[in-house]
Design a protein around this motif. Structure first.
Motif, PDB file in Angstrom:
ATOM      1  N   ASP A 172      -0.175 -42.348 -47.922  1.00  0.00           N
ATOM      2  CA  ASP A 172       0.854 -42.396 -48.963  1.00  0.00           C
ATOM      3  C   ASP A 172       2.247 -42.118 -48.415  1.00  0.00           C
ATOM      4  OD1 ASP A 172      -1.093 -42.694 -51.102  1.00  0.00           O
ATOM      5  OD2 ASP A 172      -1.589 -40.585 -50.757  1.00  0.00           O
ATOM      6  N   LEU A 173       2.318 -41.256 -47.384  1.00  0.00           N
ATOM      7  CA  LEU A 173       3.617 -40.763 -46.940  1.00  0.00           C
ATOM      8  C   LEU A 173       3.618 -40.523 -45.438  1.00  0.00           C
ATOM      9  CD1 LEU A 173       6.464 -39.554 -47.650  1.00  0.00           C
ATOM     10  CD2 LEU A 173       5.298 -37.350 -47.939  1.00  0.00           C
ATOM     11  N   GLY A 174       4.686 -40.940 -44.794  1.00  0.00           N
ATOM     12  CA  GLY A 174       4.902 -40.616 -43.392  1.00  0.00           C
ATOM     13  C   GLY A 174       6.075 -39.673 -43.257  1.00  0.00           C
ATOM     14  N   LEU A 175       6.023 -38.776 -42.285  1.00  0.00           N
ATOM     15  CA  LEU A 175       7.106 -37.825 -42.047  1.00  0.00           C
ATOM     16  C   LEU A 175       7.510 -37.889 -40.581  1.00  0.00           C
ATOM     17  CD1 LEU A 175       5.751 -34.771 -44.078  1.00  0.00           C
ATOM     18  CD2 LEU A 175       7.602 -36.316 -44.759  1.00  0.00           C
ATOM     19  N   SER A 176       8.797 -38.033 -40.339  1.00  0.00           N
ATOM     20  CA  SER A 176       9.267 -38.170 -38.963  1.00  0.00           C
ATOM     21  C   SER A 176      10.736 -37.792 -38.884  1.00  0.00           C
ATOM     22  CB  SER A 176       9.072 -39.610 -38.472  1.00  0.00           C
ATOM     23  OG  SER A 176       9.674 -39.805 -37.213  1.00  0.00           O
ATOM     24  N   ILE A 177      11.122 -37.280 -37.724  1.00  0.00           N
ATOM     25  CA  ILE A 177      12.534 -37.017 -37.482  1.00  0.00           C
ATOM     26  C   ILE A 177      13.255 -38.318 -37.135  1.00  0.00           C
ATOM     27  CG2 ILE A 177      14.159 -35.851 -35.918  1.00  0.00           C
ATOM     28  CD1 ILE A 177      12.132 -33.574 -35.750  1.00  0.00           C
ATOM     29  N   THR A 178      12.581 -39.202 -36.430  1.00  0.00           N
ATOM     30  CA  THR A 178      13.161 -40.487 -36.044  1.00  0.00           C
ATOM     31  C   THR A 178      12.946 -41.510 -37.154  1.00  0.00           C
ATOM     32  OG1 THR A 178      12.608 -40.002 -33.738  1.00  0.00           O
ATOM     33  CG2 THR A 178      13.206 -42.275 -34.281  1.00  0.00           C
ATOM     34  N   PRO A 179      14.004 -42.123 -37.670  1.00  0.00           N
ATOM     35  CA  PRO A 179      13.822 -43.139 -38.718  1.00  0.00           C
ATOM     36  C   PRO A 179      13.405 -44.475 -38.108  1.00  0.00           C
ATOM     37  CG  PRO A 179      16.151 -42.886 -38.237  1.00  0.00           C
ATOM     38  CD  PRO A 179      15.432 -41.882 -37.378  1.00  0.00           C
ATOM     39  N   PRO A 180      12.366 -45.108 -38.641  1.00  0.00           N
ATOM     40  CA  PRO A 180      11.952 -46.407 -38.113  1.00  0.00           C
ATOM     41  C   PRO A 180      12.814 -47.527 -38.685  1.00  0.00           C
ATOM     42  CG  PRO A 180      10.538 -45.802 -39.919  1.00  0.00           C
ATOM     43  CD  PRO A 180      11.517 -44.666 -39.743  1.00  0.00           C
ATOM     44  N   ARG A 181      12.836 -48.628 -37.990  1.00  0.00           N
ATOM     45  CA  ARG A 181      13.491 -49.832 -38.509  1.00  0.00           C
ATOM     46  C   ARG A 181      12.415 -50.891 -38.668  1.00  0.00           C
ATOM     47  NH1 ARG A 181      17.287 -47.537 -35.066  1.00  0.00           N
ATOM     48  NH2 ARG A 181      19.359 -47.231 -35.987  1.00  0.00           N
ATOM     49  N   HIS A 182      11.866 -50.939 -39.861  1.00  0.00           N
ATOM     50  CA  HIS A 182      10.770 -51.861 -40.117  1.00  0.00           C
ATOM     51  C   HIS A 182      10.825 -52.287 -41.579  1.00  0.00           C
ATOM     52  CE1 HIS A 182       6.775 -53.634 -40.168  1.00  0.00           C
ATOM     53  NE2 HIS A 182       6.737 -53.517 -38.861  1.00  0.00           N
TER      54      HIS A 182
END
Length: 309
Positions: free
Chosen positions: A143-153
């Motif tokens: 349902d949810l991903g958590l990351s410091i780096t924002p993806p570009r997708h």
């Protein structure tokens, strides 16, 4: 076919004994109750009440129908309760995939607070790389991903949850722990634990160093913040870590200090564009954001040395 409302009227009249009292309880007029009873009798094809001297006496058939209707009412009440719980985010399943820094750091602490009012909630927690996060969000498995780096997708929506910064973690008895703010240039002169140049955090730190005409030097290369913190805890050196990883850290073996220059960071919540975001997922993102805002500037509390944070 008899409607749920007709069953409710029938059961109420049987329970209280008069159409007047039933009308009062159901907040309708007495003629409306009488008309409903007559219409129900027309539908079933037999009398539901015996009318004698202005009194209504339920027939055996009516009593039997009313008894069976209680099961329906109980099920309806259960469904209403489930809807209320789902609306409030107290039941259901929440599936999260986080980068190791977040998953080993702040996530368990936030979940312990989130679950206090949601004891029926089921969780699925995974740690993974950015590629794994995007893949599992795209397939609907989380349902949810958590990351410091924002993806570009294109398959993923990104929401900024909280602001953070890079911090310097060092053993509590280390010489750098005597300083309130640690210059990043000082790290080249001590046992420095850092990240591979190909990792997002390693690239960000390299940029910070190169802007000052410095080359990052370190004796130990790690991939994840959790590994760096464990090495610091065991007295092997100092490391730059994200502030989210040290919120609520227990113990007095690590000192956490601000850096000069500062390196702002953000925690991002990632959801799939291929599947609708659940109410529970949105609630948890808001809860996580509020939690981090309330702990802003309190990294390493609960016993850890925080210096001037």
């Amino acid at each position: 076919m008899i409607s749920a409302r007709q069953l409710e009227v029938l059961s109420t009249v049987i329970e209280v004994g008069t159409t007047a009292r039933a009308a009062e309880l159901l907040a309708v007029s007495q003629p409306a109750i009488s008309n409903m009873i007559r219409h129900t009798e027309d539908l079933v094809g037999f009398p539901l009440f015996m009318r004698e001297h202005g009194r209504l006496t339920p027939t055996k058939e009516a009593l039997h129908i009313a008894q069976e209707a209680q099961h329906l009412f109980m099920q309806q009440k259960r469904i209403d309760n489930i809807i209320d719980e789902l609306r409030g985010g107290t039941v259901g399943r929440l599936s999260i995939i986080a980068t190791p820094s977040v998953g080993h750091g702040v996530l368990p602490r936030v979940l312990s607070q989130f679950l206090k009012t949601r004891p029926k909630l089921q969780l699925s927690i995974e740690l993974g790389s950015m590629d794994e996060i995007i893949r599992k969000l795209g397939s609907g498995r989380v349902d949810l991903g958590l990351s410091i780096t924002p993806p570009r997708h294109s398959a993923v929506s990104v929401r900024e949850i909280a602001n953070g910064q890079l911090m310097c973690a060092c053993p509590a008895d280390h010489e750098l722990a005597l300083q309130d703010v640690i210059s990043i240039s000082s790290l080249n002169h001590v046992s420095h634990i850092s990240y591979a140049a190909r990792t997002p955090l390693g690239q960000a730190i390299d940029t910070l160093f190169s802007e000052r005409g410095l080359e990052r030097r370190y004796f130990c290369e790690v991939r994840h913040t959790a590994t760096a913190l464990e090495m610091v805890r065991n007295g092997l050196g100092v490391a730059l870590v994200d502030s989210f990883a040290v919120i609520g850290s227990h113990g007095d073996t690590i000192a956490v200090r601000q850096t000069r220059p500062s390196l702002p960071l953000k925690l991002h919540g990632l959801t799939s564009n291929m599947f609708p975001t659940t109410n529970l997922t949105m609630q948890f993102q808001r809860f996580l954001s509020d939690y981090l805002k309330s702990h802003d500037g309190h990294a390493g509390t609960d016993g850890a040395d925080t210096g001037s944070l």
